[in-house]
Enzyme design. Structure first.
Site, PDB file in Angstrom:
ATOM      1  N   ALA A  73      21.110  13.360  85.373  1.00 36.71           N
ATOM      2  CA  ALA A  73      20.673  14.747  85.490  1.00 36.71           C
ATOM      3  C   ALA A  73      19.406  14.911  84.665  1.00 36.71           C
ATOM      4  CB  ALA A  73      21.773  15.674  84.985  1.00 36.71           C
ATOM      5  N   GLY A 120      24.493  11.241  85.723  1.00 36.41           N
ATOM      6  CA  GLY A 120      24.673  11.874  87.038  1.00 36.41           C
ATOM      7  C   GLY A 120      24.280  10.951  88.187  1.00 36.41           C
ATOM      8  N   GLU A 126      27.303   8.981  88.800  1.00 40.42           N
ATOM      9  CA  GLU A 126      28.305   9.878  89.397  1.00 40.42           C
ATOM     10  C   GLU A 126      27.975  10.163  90.867  1.00 40.42           C
ATOM     11  OE1 GLU A 126      27.736  12.728  86.144  1.00 40.42           O
ATOM     12  OE2 GLU A 126      29.898  12.636  85.831  1.00 40.42           O
ATOM     13  N   GLU A 176      25.933   9.714  78.633  1.00 40.63           N
ATOM     14  CA  GLU A 176      25.848  11.109  78.178  1.00 40.63           C
ATOM     15  C   GLU A 176      26.226  11.275  76.712  1.00 40.63           C
ATOM     16  OE1 GLU A 176      27.249  10.106  81.025  1.00 40.63           O
ATOM     17  OE2 GLU A 176      26.789  11.491  82.664  1.00 40.63           O
TER      18      GLU A 176
HETATM   19  C1  HXC Z   1      14.558  13.615  82.689  1.00 39.58           C
HETATM   20  C2  HXC Z   1      13.940  11.421  82.614  1.00 39.58           C
HETATM   21  C3  HXC Z   1      15.287  11.018  82.709  1.00 39.58           C
HETATM   22  C4  HXC Z   1      16.290  12.028  82.808  1.00 39.58           C
HETATM   23  C5  HXC Z   1      14.065   9.265  82.589  1.00 39.58           C
HETATM   24  N1  HXC Z   1      13.230  10.297  82.544  1.00 39.58           N
HETATM   25  N2  HXC Z   1      15.334   9.668  82.688  1.00 39.58           N
HETATM   26  N3  HXC Z   1      13.588  12.713  82.601  1.00 39.58           N
HETATM   27  N4  HXC Z   1      15.873  13.305  82.786  1.00 39.58           N
HETATM   28  N5  HXC Z   1      17.593  11.755  82.925  1.00 39.58           N
HETATM   29  C6  HXC Z   1      11.771  10.267  82.438  1.00 39.58           C
HETATM   30  C7  HXC Z   1      11.309   9.868  81.051  1.00 39.58           C
HETATM   31  O1  HXC Z   1      11.326  10.979  80.178  1.00 39.58           O
HETATM   32  C8  HXC Z   1       9.910   9.379  81.333  1.00 39.58           C
HETATM   33  O2  HXC Z   1       9.058  10.486  81.483  1.00 39.58           O
HETATM   34  C9  HXC Z   1      10.045   8.724  82.689  1.00 39.58           C
HETATM   35  O3  HXC Z   1      11.241   9.266  83.273  1.00 39.58           O
HETATM   36  C10 HXC Z   1      10.208   7.218  82.587  1.00 39.58           C
HETATM   37  O4  HXC Z   1      11.269   6.948  81.706  1.00 39.58           O
HETATM   38  P1  HXC Z   1      11.155   5.949  80.455  1.00 39.58           P
HETATM   39  O5  HXC Z   1      12.218   6.325  79.507  1.00 39.58           O
HETATM   40  O6  HXC Z   1       9.745   5.931  79.943  1.00 39.58           O
HETATM   41  O7  HXC Z   1      11.457   4.555  81.178  1.00 39.58           O
HETATM   42  P2  HXC Z   1      12.124   3.263  80.535  1.00 39.58           P
HETATM   43  O8  HXC Z   1      11.603   3.012  79.157  1.00 39.58           O
HETATM   44  O9  HXC Z   1      11.987   2.195  81.567  1.00 39.58           O
HETATM   45  O10 HXC Z   1      13.685   3.630  80.350  1.00 39.58           O
HETATM   46  C11 HXC Z   1      14.470   3.908  81.492  1.00 39.58           C
HETATM   47  C12 HXC Z   1      15.834   4.565  81.078  1.00 39.58           C
HETATM   48  C13 HXC Z   1      15.525   5.790  80.190  1.00 39.58           C
HETATM   49  C14 HXC Z   1      16.651   3.540  80.282  1.00 39.58           C
HETATM   50  C15 HXC Z   1      16.556   4.926  82.339  1.00 39.58           C
HETATM   51  O11 HXC Z   1      14.577   6.618  80.891  1.00 39.58           O
HETATM   52  C16 HXC Z   1      16.721   6.624  79.900  1.00 39.58           C
HETATM   53  O12 HXC Z   1      17.524   6.280  79.018  1.00 39.58           O
HETATM   54  N6  HXC Z   1      16.866   7.779  80.566  1.00 39.58           N
HETATM   55  C17 HXC Z   1      17.920   8.729  80.308  1.00 39.58           C
HETATM   56  C18 HXC Z   1      19.211   8.248  80.894  1.00 39.58           C
HETATM   57  C19 HXC Z   1      20.347   9.216  80.602  1.00 39.58           C
HETATM   58  O13 HXC Z   1      20.659   9.508  79.431  1.00 39.58           O
HETATM   59  N7  HXC Z   1      21.004   9.748  81.671  1.00 39.58           N
HETATM   60  C20 HXC Z   1      22.066  10.687  81.515  1.00 39.58           C
HETATM   61  C21 HXC Z   1      21.541  12.071  81.582  1.00 39.58           C
HETATM   62  S1  HXC Z   1      22.802  13.280  81.299  1.00 39.58           S
HETATM   63  P3  HXC Z   1       7.627  10.575  80.747  1.00 39.58           P
HETATM   64  O14 HXC Z   1       7.101  11.923  81.151  1.00 39.58           O
HETATM   65  O15 HXC Z   1       7.884  10.400  79.303  1.00 39.58           O
HETATM   66  O16 HXC Z   1       6.864   9.424  81.348  1.00 39.58           O
HETATM   67  C22 HXC Z   1      23.577  13.410  82.782  1.00 39.58           C
HETATM   68  C23 HXC Z   1      24.679  14.414  82.837  1.00 39.58           C
HETATM   69  C24 HXC Z   1      25.243  14.519  84.212  1.00 39.58           C
HETATM   70  O17 HXC Z   1      23.265  12.764  83.725  1.00 39.58           O
HETATM   71  C25 HXC Z   1      26.032  15.759  84.344  1.00 39.58           C
HETATM   72  C26 HXC Z   1      26.428  15.973  85.795  1.00 39.58           C
HETATM   73  C27 HXC Z   1      26.007  17.218  86.390  1.00 39.58           C
END
Ligand code: HXC
Length: 258
Positions: free
Chosen positions: A65, A109, A112, A132
């Site tokens: 998400a 997400g 999911e 998360e």
């Molecule tokens: C918003 C995101 C994002 C996310 C990545 N980006 N994931 N933006 N929401 N979930 C953005 C980064 O900010 C970055 O933007 C660009 O995408 C590239 O990501 P990087 O981090 O620079 O890439 P990398 O170093 O290759 O790392 C990839 C990654 C990392 C390991 C996937 O991006 C990451 O850990 N993302 C978050 C994953 C996460 O925690 N997901 C769960 C979310 S909570 P910029 O502008 O800086 O270039 C969730 C709740 C669900 O999903 C609830 C259900 C409804």
């Protein structure tokens, strides 16, 4: 509906939806989820479509998400259903099979969403996780429910509590994905599987999907009884006559989805 975050196309009888927010690794915001829901429902209603594939980019199916959208939400914003989970269940209304073709990250997400599909075909680069907990929150679209059913309680606890990422090999061993293919073959493999499904009798395919989903939601005896009734009802279709006669006459069936 105008699509800004997904690309929608058809290949024969297969509807393909590609998540397309490359700058945010396909992070799932409300607008993307609205577009996805609307595309799914429109393929479901389209008589020319027999199966749907959801995919992402090479680097990410979806990285979760959208954290930048969620960060400022209050409890009331999310509880009242204006934001985030409000449109996540649309996919469950879809009666045609939906395949997730996953390459790269399927996190939070994204994992999911993949698990809401009927099965997952993974590229050898796929990475699944529910990180998360690292953000001070928890899975909110079925992760704590579908993951233990898919991979066992032990692995689900491990993934959700430590945020450990599972690679494609482990995901296949654990039963989260149905097959692994080289990344450059992913979309072809998924479309080929979807074409195979689309060549079958649509009403029978819908009954099978319905019956397997029932296995998740009922005790065994109820599920078996439900399956028995659906099995009986296939005998009310013309396609059952066609399928069995074609076998006996040593020819390919010509399903008319009736
Ligand atoms: C918003 C995101 C994002 C996310 C990545 N980006 N994931 N933006 N929401 N979930 C953005 C980064 O900010 C970055 O933007 C660009 O995408 C590239 O990501 P990087 O981090 O620079 O890439 P990398 O170093 O290759 O790392 C990839 C990654 C990392 C390991 C996937 O991006 C990451 O850990 N993302 C978050 C994953 C996460 O925690 N997901 C769960 C979310 S909570 P910029 O502008 O800086 O270039 C969730 C709740 C669900 O999903 C609830 C259900 C409804």
């Amino acid at each position: 509906m105008q699509h800004e975050n997904i690309i929608v196309e058809t290949q024969g009888k297969v509807g393909v939806i590609r998540l397309n927010r490359p700058k945010a690794l396909n992070a799932l915001n409300d607008q993307l989820m609205d577009e996805l829901g609307s595309a799914l429902l429109s393929f479901d209603a389209d008589e020319n479509i027999g199966c749907i594939v959801i995919t992402g980019s090479e680097k990410a199916f979806a990285a979760g998400a959208d954290i930048s959208a969620m960060a400022g939400y209050s409890y009331m914003d999310v509880y009242k259903g204006q934001y985030i989970t409000r449109n996540w269940e649309t996919i469950r209304q879809v009666r045609k099979p939906v395949i997730a073709a996953v390459s790269g990250y399927a996190l939070g997400g994204g994992c999911e969403l993949a698990m809401m599909c009927d099965f997952i075909i993974a590229a050898d680069t796929a990475k699944f996780g529910q990180p998360e907990v690292k953000l001070g929150t928890m899975p909110g679209a079925g992760g704590t429910q579908r993951l233990p059913r898919a991979v066992s309680k032990a692995k689900a606890m491990d993934m959700c509590l430590t945020a450990r990422i599972m690679d494609a090999e482990e995901a296949e061993r654990a039963g989260l994905v149905s097959r692994i293919v080289p990344a450059d073959k992913l979309i072809d493999e998924a479309i080929s599987a979807a074409n195979t499904i689309a060549s079958m009798s649509l009403p029978v395919v819908m009954m099978i999907k319905d019956s397997i989903n029932r296995a998740y939601e009922s005790a065994l005896a109820d599920g078996v009884q439900y399956e028995r009734r659906l099995f009986h009802s296939t005998f009310a279709t013309e396609d059952q006559k066609e399928g069995m006669n074609a076998f006996l006459e040593k020819r390919l069936p010509n399903f008319r989805h009736l």
